[in-house]
Design a protein around this motif. Structure first.
Motif, PDB file in Angstrom:
ATOM      1  N   SER A   1       0.820  -1.211   0.000  1.00 20.37           N
ATOM      2  CA  SER A   1       0.000   0.000   0.000  1.00 20.37           C
ATOM      3  C   SER A   1       0.856   1.264   0.000  1.00 20.37           C
ATOM      4  O   SER A   1       0.377   2.338  -0.389  1.00 20.37           O
ATOM      5  N   ASP A   2       2.105   1.140   0.435  1.00 22.96           N
ATOM      6  CA  ASP A   2       3.021   2.283   0.449  1.00 22.96           C
ATOM      7  C   ASP A   2       3.719   2.494  -0.894  1.00 22.96           C
ATOM      8  O   ASP A   2       4.655   3.284  -0.974  1.00 22.96           O
ATOM      9  N   PHE A   3       3.258   1.816  -1.932  1.00 20.39           N
ATOM     10  CA  PHE A   3       3.960   1.900  -3.218  1.00 20.39           C
ATOM     11  C   PHE A   3       4.129   3.323  -3.726  1.00 20.39           C
ATOM     12  O   PHE A   3       5.173   3.635  -4.322  1.00 20.39           O
ATOM     13  N   PRO A   4       3.167   4.230  -3.518  1.00 22.54           N
ATOM     14  CA  PRO A   4       3.387   5.610  -3.968  1.00 22.54           C
ATOM     15  C   PRO A   4       4.644   6.242  -3.371  1.00 22.54           C
ATOM     16  O   PRO A   4       5.246   7.120  -3.988  1.00 22.54           O
ATOM     17  N   LEU A   5       5.047   5.776  -2.188  1.00 21.99           N
ATOM     18  CA  LEU A   5       6.258   6.296  -1.555  1.00 21.99           C
ATOM     19  C   LEU A   5       7.511   5.567  -2.035  1.00 21.99           C
ATOM     20  O   LEU A   5       8.625   6.003  -1.755  1.00 21.99           O
ATOM     21  N   LEU A   6       7.323   4.464  -2.737  1.00 18.81           N
ATOM     22  CA  LEU A   6       8.445   3.623  -3.175  1.00 18.81           C
ATOM     23  C   LEU A   6       8.728   3.743  -4.671  1.00 18.81           C
ATOM     24  O   LEU A   6       9.798   3.343  -5.129  1.00 18.81           O
ATOM     25  N   ILE A   7       7.790   4.306  -5.413  1.00 17.82           N
ATOM     26  CA  ILE A   7       7.905   4.272  -6.867  1.00 17.82           C
ATOM     27  C   ILE A   7       9.120   5.047  -7.380  1.00 17.82           C
ATOM     28  O   ILE A   7       9.729   4.650  -8.370  1.00 17.82           O
ATOM     29  N   ASP A   8       9.512   6.116  -6.689  1.00 15.27           N
ATOM     30  CA  ASP A   8      10.690   6.857  -7.140  1.00 15.27           C
ATOM     31  C   ASP A   8      11.941   5.987  -7.080  1.00 15.27           C
ATOM     32  O   ASP A   8      12.793   6.046  -7.964  1.00 15.27           O
ATOM     33  N   GLU A   9      12.042   5.168  -6.040  1.00 13.71           N
ATOM     34  CA  GLU A   9      13.179   4.248  -5.919  1.00 13.71           C
ATOM     35  C   GLU A   9      13.159   3.227  -7.056  1.00 13.71           C
ATOM     36  O   GLU A   9      14.198   2.903  -7.643  1.00 13.71           O
ATOM     37  N   VAL A  10      11.972   2.735  -7.375  1.00 12.94           N
ATOM     38  CA  VAL A  10      11.826   1.758  -8.458  1.00 12.94           C
ATOM     39  C   VAL A  10      12.252   2.381  -9.789  1.00 12.94           C
ATOM     40  O   VAL A  10      13.046   1.802 -10.539  1.00 12.94           O
ATOM     41  N   LEU A  11      11.741   3.580 -10.065  1.00 13.25           N
ATOM     42  CA  LEU A  11      12.050   4.235 -11.331  1.00 13.25           C
ATOM     43  C   LEU A  11      13.531   4.571 -11.438  1.00 13.25           C
ATOM     44  O   LEU A  11      14.135   4.463 -12.513  1.00 13.25           O
ATOM     45  N   SER A  12      14.136   4.979 -10.332  1.00 14.24           N
ATOM     46  CA  SER A  12      15.565   5.287 -10.339  1.00 14.24           C
ATOM     47  C   SER A  12      16.384   4.042 -10.658  1.00 14.24           C
ATOM     48  O   SER A  12      17.328   4.079 -11.452  1.00 14.24           O
ATOM     49  N   PHE A  13      16.014   2.917 -10.057  1.00 12.98           N
ATOM     50  CA  PHE A  13      16.731   1.666 -10.302  1.00 12.98           C
ATOM     51  C   PHE A  13      16.605   1.219 -11.757  1.00 12.98           C
ATOM     52  O   PHE A  13      17.550   0.695 -12.350  1.00 12.98           O
TER      53      PHE A  13
END
Length: 199
Positions: free
Chosen positions: A178-190
């Motif tokens: 559920s916290d994915f909106p807070l994690l998506i920047d890390e995903v996109l950066s990777f």
């Protein structure tokens, strides 16, 4: 090298309408319009899903493609990354879905459309086992985001499976992330997505 082709694989009973898939699609469209995005509806049969994934990415450049997978989609993502040597992000990935889904043989409803039903057959478990892959040859090309609060999968088992990867352990969280909106920047950066055609 930047990523020009991105595949998103949803989990069991899920679909391209999942919150995480939709959020990823929106960000890719808005910020990386040159990236080829594909998020297919996966069939219940793991063998059929593998054929669909293989056929849909057959002409993708391995060095410039990446895959994101959630839950069962994470299991498929690791299988594909092992075959193609591409970058992968796995979100609360299934580690032994043949074991875990044995209790779900029979008629199932789709998560995003309960009126839609499919039958999960016993022989699908063997199809899942056939897709079991070792950690990719270069585990540094994998980011695993794992929630200790996952109510369906054991975070210790997931962490052990991806011990060589870049691990992001969430102290709480849930299976749906559920916290994915807070994690998506890390995903996109990777993922190092291309910004334009020349990237």
């Amino acid at each position: 090298m930047t990523t020009t082709h991105l595949l998103y694989l949803h989990g069991f009973r899920s679909s391209p309408q999942s919150t995480k898939a939709q959020l990823m699609a929106a960000r890719v469209r808005a910020e990386h319009p040159a990236v080829h995005w594909w998020c297919p509806q996966l069939p219940p049969s793991p063998a059929a899903a593998a054929r669909l994934i293989d056929a849909g990415t057959a002409d993708w450049p391995a060095a410039r493609m990446a895959v994101v997978g959630s839950s069962l989609g994470g299991y498929y993502a690791s299988w594909l990354a092992g075959r193609r040597g591409c970058r992968a992000v796995v979100l609360n990935p299934a580690v032994d879905p043949a074991r875990d889904l044995a209790a779900h043989i029979g008629e199932q409803s789709a998560w995003h459309d309960p009126a839609e039903h499919f039958f999960f057959r016993a022989d699908y478990l063997d199809e899942l086992r056939a897709l079991q892959s070792d950690a990719s040859a270069d585990p540094t090309r994998t980011l695993a985001i794992i929630a200790k609060g996952d109510e369906l999968l054991d975070w210790r088992e997931m962490s052990a499976r991806y011990a060589g990867a870049r691990l992001h352990l969430l102290d709480g969280g849930d299976h749906a992330l559920s916290d994915f909106p807070l994690l998506i920047d890390e995903v996109l950066s990777f993922l190092q997505l291309a910004v334009d055609q020349e990237s």
